[in-house]
Write a protein that holds these residues in place. Sequence first.
Motif, PDB file in Angstrom:
ATOM      1  N   ASP A   1     -24.960 -13.899  12.643  1.00 44.93           N
ATOM      2  CA  ASP A   1     -26.278 -13.579  13.224  1.00 44.93           C
ATOM      3  C   ASP A   1     -26.392 -14.140  14.638  1.00 44.93           C
ATOM      4  N   LEU A   2     -26.743 -13.252  15.603  1.00 46.41           N
ATOM      5  CA  LEU A   2     -26.783 -13.655  17.010  1.00 46.41           C
ATOM      6  C   LEU A   2     -28.201 -13.880  17.533  1.00 46.41           C
ATOM      7  N   HIS A   3     -29.202 -13.739  16.678  1.00 43.88           N
ATOM      8  CA  HIS A   3     -30.596 -13.881  17.136  1.00 43.88           C
ATOM      9  C   HIS A   3     -30.954 -15.360  17.324  1.00 43.88           C
ATOM     10  N   ASP A   4     -31.475 -15.694  18.519  1.00 52.23           N
ATOM     11  CA  ASP A   4     -31.773 -17.127  18.726  1.00 52.23           C
ATOM     12  C   ASP A   4     -33.161 -17.436  19.268  1.00 52.23           C
TER      13      ASP A   4
ATOM     14  N   PHE B   1     -36.859   0.202  18.690  1.00 51.84           N
ATOM     15  CA  PHE B   1     -35.439   0.271  18.306  1.00 51.84           C
ATOM     16  C   PHE B   1     -35.317   0.999  16.965  1.00 51.84           C
ATOM     17  N   SER B   2     -36.192   0.628  16.020  1.00 49.67           N
ATOM     18  CA  SER B   2     -36.155   1.269  14.695  1.00 49.67           C
ATOM     19  C   SER B   2     -36.411   2.768  14.809  1.00 49.67           C
ATOM     20  N   ALA B   3     -37.293   3.135  15.756  1.00 46.73           N
ATOM     21  CA  ALA B   3     -37.651   4.551  15.919  1.00 46.73           C
ATOM     22  C   ALA B   3     -36.612   5.316  16.746  1.00 46.73           C
TER      23      ALA B   3
ATOM     24  N   LEU C   1     -32.045 -23.916   9.129  1.00 45.81           N
ATOM     25  CA  LEU C   1     -31.199 -22.717   9.209  1.00 45.81           C
ATOM     26  C   LEU C   1     -32.052 -21.475   9.442  1.00 45.81           C
ATOM     27  N   SER C   2     -31.629 -20.671  10.431  1.00 48.84           N
ATOM     28  CA  SER C   2     -32.378 -19.462  10.763  1.00 48.84           C
ATOM     29  C   SER C   2     -31.516 -18.230  10.478  1.00 48.84           C
ATOM     30  N   ALA C   3     -32.155 -17.164   9.984  1.00 49.54           N
ATOM     31  CA  ALA C   3     -31.463 -15.877   9.778  1.00 49.54           C
ATOM     32  C   ALA C   3     -32.457 -14.760  10.062  1.00 49.54           C
TER      33      ALA C   3
HETATM   34 CO1  B1M Z   1     -31.882  -7.444  16.644  1.00 53.46          CO
HETATM   35  N1  B1M Z   1     -32.669  -6.804  14.990  1.00 53.46           N
HETATM   36  N2  B1M Z   1     -30.149  -6.685  16.139  1.00 53.46           N
HETATM   37  N3  B1M Z   1     -31.306  -7.973  18.407  1.00 53.46           N
HETATM   38  N4  B1M Z   1     -33.704  -7.737  17.053  1.00 53.46           N
HETATM   39  C1  B1M Z   1     -34.066  -7.178  14.725  1.00 53.46           C
HETATM   40  C2  B1M Z   1     -34.132  -8.492  13.946  1.00 53.46           C
HETATM   41  C3  B1M Z   1     -34.570  -5.922  13.896  1.00 53.46           C
HETATM   42  C4  B1M Z   1     -35.736  -6.258  12.948  1.00 53.46           C
HETATM   43  C5  B1M Z   1     -34.939  -4.779  14.877  1.00 53.46           C
HETATM   44  C6  B1M Z   1     -35.401  -3.536  14.159  1.00 53.46           C
HETATM   45  O1  B1M Z   1     -34.589  -2.786  13.664  1.00 53.46           O
HETATM   46  N5  B1M Z   1     -36.695  -3.297  14.078  1.00 53.46           N
HETATM   47  C7  B1M Z   1     -33.248  -5.494  13.163  1.00 53.46           C
HETATM   48  C8  B1M Z   1     -32.994  -6.148  11.809  1.00 53.46           C
HETATM   49  C9  B1M Z   1     -33.241  -5.194  10.672  1.00 53.46           C
HETATM   50  C10 B1M Z   1     -32.883  -5.810   9.363  1.00 53.46           C
HETATM   51  O2  B1M Z   1     -32.239  -6.795   9.242  1.00 53.46           O
HETATM   52  N6  B1M Z   1     -33.322  -5.139   8.344  1.00 53.46           N
HETATM   53  C11 B1M Z   1     -32.204  -5.863  14.191  1.00 53.46           C
HETATM   54  C12 B1M Z   1     -30.897  -5.302  14.246  1.00 53.46           C
HETATM   55  C13 B1M Z   1     -30.621  -4.169  13.276  1.00 53.46           C
HETATM   56  C14 B1M Z   1     -29.913  -5.750  15.146  1.00 53.46           C
HETATM   57  C15 B1M Z   1     -28.464  -5.260  15.267  1.00 53.46           C
HETATM   58  C16 B1M Z   1     -27.738  -5.040  13.929  1.00 53.46           C
HETATM   59  C17 B1M Z   1     -28.506  -3.983  16.125  1.00 53.46           C
HETATM   60  C18 B1M Z   1     -27.180  -3.296  16.304  1.00 53.46           C
HETATM   61  O3  B1M Z   1     -26.247  -3.845  16.813  1.00 53.46           O
HETATM   62  N7  B1M Z   1     -27.141  -2.072  15.841  1.00 53.46           N
HETATM   63  C19 B1M Z   1     -27.809  -6.395  16.093  1.00 53.46           C
HETATM   64  C20 B1M Z   1     -27.219  -7.507  15.214  1.00 53.46           C
HETATM   65  C21 B1M Z   1     -26.458  -8.502  16.032  1.00 53.46           C
HETATM   66  C22 B1M Z   1     -26.125  -9.727  15.209  1.00 53.46           C
HETATM   67  O4  B1M Z   1     -26.937 -10.638  15.110  1.00 53.46           O
HETATM   68  N8  B1M Z   1     -24.945  -9.750  14.601  1.00 53.46           N
HETATM   69  C23 B1M Z   1     -28.990  -6.903  16.850  1.00 53.46           C
HETATM   70  C24 B1M Z   1     -28.914  -7.482  18.110  1.00 53.46           C
HETATM   71  C25 B1M Z   1     -29.985  -7.948  18.841  1.00 53.46           C
HETATM   72  C26 B1M Z   1     -29.876  -8.446  20.269  1.00 53.46           C
HETATM   73  C27 B1M Z   1     -28.624  -9.307  20.510  1.00 53.46           C
HETATM   74  C28 B1M Z   1     -29.837  -7.248  21.191  1.00 53.46           C
HETATM   75  C29 B1M Z   1     -31.253  -9.180  20.458  1.00 53.46           C
HETATM   76  C30 B1M Z   1     -31.205 -10.704  20.139  1.00 53.46           C
HETATM   77  C31 B1M Z   1     -31.044 -11.549  21.387  1.00 53.46           C
HETATM   78  C32 B1M Z   1     -31.352 -12.989  21.123  1.00 53.46           C
HETATM   79  O5  B1M Z   1     -31.900 -13.412  20.112  1.00 53.46           O
HETATM   80  N9  B1M Z   1     -30.962 -13.781  22.082  1.00 53.46           N
HETATM   81  C33 B1M Z   1     -32.099  -8.542  19.354  1.00 53.46           C
HETATM   82  C34 B1M Z   1     -33.511  -8.604  19.311  1.00 53.46           C
HETATM   83  C35 B1M Z   1     -34.191  -9.134  20.545  1.00 53.46           C
HETATM   84  C36 B1M Z   1     -34.270  -8.190  18.186  1.00 53.46           C
HETATM   85  C37 B1M Z   1     -35.801  -8.116  18.024  1.00 53.46           C
HETATM   86  C38 B1M Z   1     -36.282  -6.917  18.836  1.00 53.46           C
HETATM   87  C39 B1M Z   1     -36.581  -9.333  18.450  1.00 53.46           C
HETATM   88  C40 B1M Z   1     -36.165 -10.646  17.768  1.00 53.46           C
HETATM   89  C41 B1M Z   1     -36.992 -11.763  18.314  1.00 53.46           C
HETATM   90  O6  B1M Z   1     -36.517 -12.531  19.137  1.00 53.46           O
HETATM   91  N10 B1M Z   1     -38.288 -11.850  17.918  1.00 53.46           N
HETATM   92  C42 B1M Z   1     -35.938  -7.923  16.469  1.00 53.46           C
HETATM   93  C43 B1M Z   1     -37.183  -7.150  16.077  1.00 53.46           C
HETATM   94  C44 B1M Z   1     -38.324  -8.040  15.656  1.00 53.46           C
HETATM   95  O7  B1M Z   1     -38.228  -9.221  15.518  1.00 53.46           O
HETATM   96  N11 B1M Z   1     -39.441  -7.443  15.369  1.00 53.46           N
HETATM   97  C45 B1M Z   1     -34.588  -7.483  16.078  1.00 53.46           C
HETATM   98  C46 B1M Z   1     -39.227 -12.849  18.434  1.00 53.46           C
HETATM   99  C47 B1M Z   1     -39.024 -14.186  17.694  1.00 53.46           C
HETATM  100  C48 B1M Z   1     -40.019 -15.220  18.206  1.00 53.46           C
HETATM  101  O8  B1M Z   1     -39.286 -13.954  16.339  1.00 53.46           O
HETATM  102  O9  B1M Z   1     -36.895 -14.477  15.650  1.00 53.46           O
HETATM  103  O10 B1M Z   1     -38.589 -13.583  13.970  1.00 53.46           O
HETATM  104  P1  B1M Z   1     -38.279 -14.395  15.160  1.00 53.46           P
HETATM  105  O11 B1M Z   1     -38.703 -15.910  14.878  1.00 53.46           O
HETATM  106  C49 B1M Z   1     -39.934 -16.211  14.238  1.00 53.46           C
HETATM  107  C50 B1M Z   1     -39.841 -16.346  12.721  1.00 53.46           C
HETATM  108  O12 B1M Z   1     -38.872 -15.508  12.140  1.00 53.46           O
HETATM  109  C51 B1M Z   1     -39.636 -17.810  12.509  1.00 53.46           C
HETATM  110  O13 B1M Z   1     -40.236 -18.459  13.626  1.00 53.46           O
HETATM  111  C52 B1M Z   1     -40.341 -17.558  14.742  1.00 53.46           C
HETATM  112  C53 B1M Z   1     -41.801 -17.454  15.210  1.00 53.46           C
HETATM  113  O14 B1M Z   1     -42.416 -18.640  15.423  1.00 53.46           O
HETATM  114  N12 B1M Z   1     -38.300 -18.370  12.367  1.00 53.46           N
HETATM  115  C54 B1M Z   1     -38.135 -19.513  11.649  1.00 53.46           C
HETATM  116  C55 B1M Z   1     -37.120 -18.014  12.876  1.00 53.46           C
HETATM  117  N13 B1M Z   1     -36.176 -18.866  12.502  1.00 53.46           N
HETATM  118  C56 B1M Z   1     -36.768 -19.817  11.756  1.00 53.46           C
HETATM  119  C57 B1M Z   1     -36.259 -20.961  11.127  1.00 53.46           C
HETATM  120  C58 B1M Z   1     -37.152 -21.776  10.414  1.00 53.46           C
HETATM  121  C59 B1M Z   1     -38.493 -21.443  10.298  1.00 53.46           C
HETATM  122  C60 B1M Z   1     -39.011 -20.312  10.918  1.00 53.46           C
HETATM  123  O15 B1M Z   1     -36.783 -22.893   9.786  1.00 53.46           O
HETATM  124  C61 B1M Z   1     -35.480 -23.385   9.981  1.00 53.46           C
END
Ligand code: B1M
Length: 208
Positions: A98-101, A51-53, A145-147
């Motif tokens: 934030d919609l990520h879950d 996505f980033s690329a 709280l998650s972000a």
């Molecule tokens: Co979004 N997104 N996204 N996205 N997305 C990211 C986060 C991003 C890094 C992708 C990228 O550009 N490489 C980027 C953020 C960049 C930044 O902030 N600098 C991004 C972006 C830009 C966006 C949009 C703005 C895109 C757009 O519309 N132009 C948009 C924003 C929407 C919004 O939220 N308002 C958007 C939308 C979406 C989808 C809806 C399409 C979808 C989410 C669907 C869903 O969640 N149901 C999505 C997805 C899938 C991603 C990526 C590809 C995957 C996220 C994920 O689920 N990872 C993501 C890229 C990436 O993560 N590398 C990306 C797997 C998950 C297991 O990891 O959530 O990190 P994670 O959770 C980890 C830890 O963070 C931690 O524990 C987990 C692991 O055990 N953790 C906690 C999480 N919460 C915790 C709370 C705690 C403790 C630990 O204590 C309370």
Amino acid sequence: MLKIQEIKANVEAGKAKLVPGLIQEALSDGTTAQVILSAMIEAMSNVGNKFSAGEIFVPEMLIAAKAMSKGVDELKPALASAGAVSLGQCIIGTVAGDLHDIGKNLVCIMIESAGFDVIDLGVDVSANKFIDTIKDNPDVKVIALSALLTTTMPSLKETVSAIKSSGLTGFKVIVGGAPITADFAKEIGADAYAPDAGSAVVTVKGLI
Ligand code: B1M
């Protein structure tokens, strides 16, 4: 292709219907839930990099997320080992804007399996919603709280600040999510930070 590679490829390609079956096959072959989960997280990381690329766009990211969520659902029984004793209530949610879950849901599964009664408020949760839910559940022990976006880090800060200045007490606030660091957590007044779902459980248990 190795089963684990197949799971990774199908999550990345958003093949939500195929992922559960592949996971069951991998589990039957003796692959652990943790190994499968790591592979799926790697797949989501690849999706993020593409996505980033500019190689894929939001719809592809969304269908990959659906496949990942199906996979997490399938793994839930293997990840969770229900605790017999209740450790109290935990309110969890992804902050406003934030919609990520997926990560939040993993934290939910792990905290629930450690023995907490989890109230999951979902995504895009306002500070007021957290506060109202705390008022409705005065014995709550942990607010989680998650972000996931750098743009919702201010929302996380506002939520922690609103909860802390609400006058409500008796619980601890833990924060996490990809852009969050221990330093940021400290700076915004959270009681704790965890980088992943596994360490979130250990930290939450240590807080009560
Ligand atoms: Co979004 N997104 N996204 N996205 N997305 C990211 C986060 C991003 C890094 C992708 C990228 O550009 N490489 C980027 C953020 C960049 C930044 O902030 N600098 C991004 C972006 C830009 C966006 C949009 C703005 C895109 C757009 O519309 N132009 C948009 C924003 C929407 C919004 O939220 N308002 C958007 C939308 C979406 C989808 C809806 C399409 C979808 C989410 C669907 C869903 O969640 N149901 C999505 C997805 C899938 C991603 C990526 C590809 C995957 C996220 C994920 O689920 N990872 C993501 C890229 C990436 O993560 N590398 C990306 C797997 C998950 C297991 O990891 O959530 O990190 P994670 O959770 C980890 C830890 O963070 C931690 O524990 C987990 C692991 O055990 N953790 C906690 C999480 N919460 C915790 C709370 C705690 C403790 C630990 O204590 C309370």
